[in-house]
Motif scaffolding. Structure first.
Motif, PDB file in Angstrom:
ATOM      1  N   LYS A   1       0.812  -1.224   0.000  1.00  0.00           N
ATOM      2  CA  LYS A   1       0.000   0.000   0.000  1.00  0.00           C
ATOM      3  C   LYS A   1       0.843   1.270   0.000  1.00  0.00           C
ATOM      4  O   LYS A   1       0.521   2.242  -0.676  1.00  0.00           O
ATOM      5  CB  LYS A   1      -0.924  -0.006   1.217  1.00  0.00           C
TER       6      LYS A   1
ATOM      7  N   LYS B   1       0.524   2.755  -6.180  1.00  0.00           N
ATOM      8  CA  LYS B   1      -0.904   3.018  -6.289  1.00  0.00           C
ATOM      9  C   LYS B   1      -1.610   1.736  -6.734  1.00  0.00           C
ATOM     10  O   LYS B   1      -1.229   1.116  -7.721  1.00  0.00           O
ATOM     11  CB  LYS B   1      -1.183   4.121  -7.307  1.00  0.00           C
TER      12      LYS B   1
ATOM     13  N   HIS C   1     -13.713   0.917  -3.203  1.00  0.00           N
ATOM     14  CA  HIS C   1     -12.916   1.796  -2.336  1.00  0.00           C
ATOM     15  C   HIS C   1     -12.901   1.303  -0.900  1.00  0.00           C
ATOM     16  O   HIS C   1     -11.886   1.414  -0.214  1.00  0.00           O
ATOM     17  CB  HIS C   1     -13.449   3.228  -2.410  1.00  0.00           C
TER      18      HIS C   1
ATOM     19  N   GLU D   1      -7.738   2.482  -4.816  1.00  0.00           N
ATOM     20  CA  GLU D   1      -7.495   3.918  -4.792  1.00  0.00           C
ATOM     21  C   GLU D   1      -8.062   4.625  -6.022  1.00  0.00           C
ATOM     22  O   GLU D   1      -8.196   5.846  -6.026  1.00  0.00           O
ATOM     23  CB  GLU D   1      -5.988   4.180  -4.689  1.00  0.00           C
TER      24      GLU D   1
ATOM     25  N   SER E   1     -11.752   8.768   0.658  1.00  0.00           N
ATOM     26  CA  SER E   1     -10.872   8.049   1.590  1.00  0.00           C
ATOM     27  C   SER E   1     -11.596   7.511   2.809  1.00  0.00           C
ATOM     28  O   SER E   1     -11.050   6.699   3.558  1.00  0.00           O
ATOM     29  CB  SER E   1      -9.744   8.984   2.052  1.00  0.00           C
TER      30      SER E   1
END
Length: 389
Positions: A310, A314, A331, A336, A380
């Motif tokens: 991670k 990416k 997600h 990402e 996020s």
């Protein structure tokens, strides 16, 4: 109260299923089969979609929410949403001028469009209509000289991201394409011609835009190749496995962001990091290569949740996404950024020139709604809403 944002799209087609039905009625059967088909029995094609159903998300209704921002930064650029258009070969055969329609829409609405080496518009034309924003996916040629020339063309138009396809050591065994003649290279049969006559608008648009061809590869072909000679050219030019040495050589030549598409295993992820790739797209080629493989989303879950990966690269995905809820699920389990191919081709097949913008705004509407429902403001935050099952 948070600010409400709306995205304009045709309300007669609020879902991918609606677009698919309309597109099927407008695209000749041989071209629609090429778009939809998987390999062998189509089992992994189905898994790509069905395995999303095993991911559950939880709302937090009493939380005070703020303004929603769907934007994501990727390779130094901010995109308006966390998804882009996947590379697809022979796009202009499925719907005339499809690459330009989608590239223009993506540039206007600020998401990435990726041109395939074997699509039907050239590097230079797509760079022009996308204002230099389009990505490019490379089918690695057998000859390094051809590879180098394509890379030089990409540098000349300042292509922002190079995607190297790694999951086609051989073309998948696709029964529908074999029967219709739309394997690589394509050939038209009498049945295909009759199917084209049954879709007159497609035929008119094809005449207006010209017979589709592998536009990026035209400079390397002898003039006047017939179908059998084209077959020999394609087999001679693109038969060969992409290995770690070939990708390392591209890394030395290409100084911009480099993404490997088709990564599904720990071994290949480790190699991608070792080579110095900037990103990977976890993908099983839309279920078109290995029927006994696992779905893209299940491969992603394993790779994206490994802390060794991670922080170094990416991690994106492609395959099976059919709604904003699927985007949210991707997600939540660690993607990402995400790419979709068939839904965008359904969009242009159904709505022509308006199909690109419609499909982008449709997915933005879906994603915005699920963010409201879960009460989150940033992409996020999706992992916070994952129910561990």
């Amino acid at each position: 109260m948070s600010k409400k944002i709306t995205f304009p799209y045709n309300s007669q087609y609020p879902s991918v299923a609606d677009l698919r039905r309309k597109a099927k009625a407008r695209i000749p059967k041989f071209a629609f089969d090429y778009l939809e088909g998987g390999c062998n029995e189509g089992l992994n094609l189905a898994r790509n979609e069905n395995d999303f159903d095993n991911i559950y998300l939880k709302p937090n209704y009493l939380r005070v929410g703020g303004d929603i921002d769907m934007s994501v930064e990727l390779f130094g650029r901010k995109y308006s949403a966390p998804f882009g258009v996947s590379p697809i070969g022979l796009q202009g055969l499925m719907w005339p001028n499809a690459p330009e329609i989608l590239a223009k829409a993506a540039a206007k609405l600020d998401i990435p469009y990726t041109l395939s080496t074997v699509s039907t518009s050239s590097i230079e034309r797509i760079a022009e209509v996308s204002e230099g924003k389009a990505w490019f996916q490379l089918y690695h040629p057998t000859e390094n000289s051809l590879r180098d020339d394509i890379l030089n063309r990409l540098k000349a138009v300042e292509c922002p991201v190079l995607v190297v396809l790694v999951d086609v050591p051989a073309f998948g065994l696709r029964y529908k394409e074999i029967k219709s003649g739309l394997s690589i290279p394509p050939k038209m049969s009498i049945n295909n011609v009759l199917q084209a006559f049954a879709r007159p608008l497609w035929g008119i648009k094809t005449l207006q835009n010209g017979i589709p061809s592998f536009a990026t590869l035209k400079p390397y072909m002898e003039k006047g190749l017939d179908m059998s000679q084209l077959g020999q050219f394609m087999n001679r030019t693109f038969t060969g496995k992409v290995d770690i040495e070939k990708v390392a050589a591209i890394r030395d030549l290409w100084k911009g962001p480099l993404v490997l598409k088709g990564i599904t295993t720990d071994e290949d992820m480790q190699a991608a990091i070792q080579i110095g790739a900037d990103g990977v797209i976890v993908s099983n080629h839309g279920g078109r290569q290995i029927d006994a493989g696992e779905s893209s989303i299940n491969s992603l879950i394993k790779l994206a949740n490994n802390p060794l990966y991670k922080s170094k690269i990416k991690i994106m995905m492609d395959g099976g996404i059919r709604s904003g809820v699927d985007l949210a699920r991707a997600h939540a389990v660690g993607s990402e950024f995400n790419f979709m191919g068939r839904p965008f081709m359904y969009g242009v097949g159904a709505l022509g020139d308006e199909g690109g913008e419609h499909t982008i705004n449709m997915f933005k509407t879906h994603l915005y709604q699920i963010m409201q429902q879960l009460t989150i403001e940033q992409i996020s935050q999706f992992p916070d809403r994952l129910i561990k099952v």
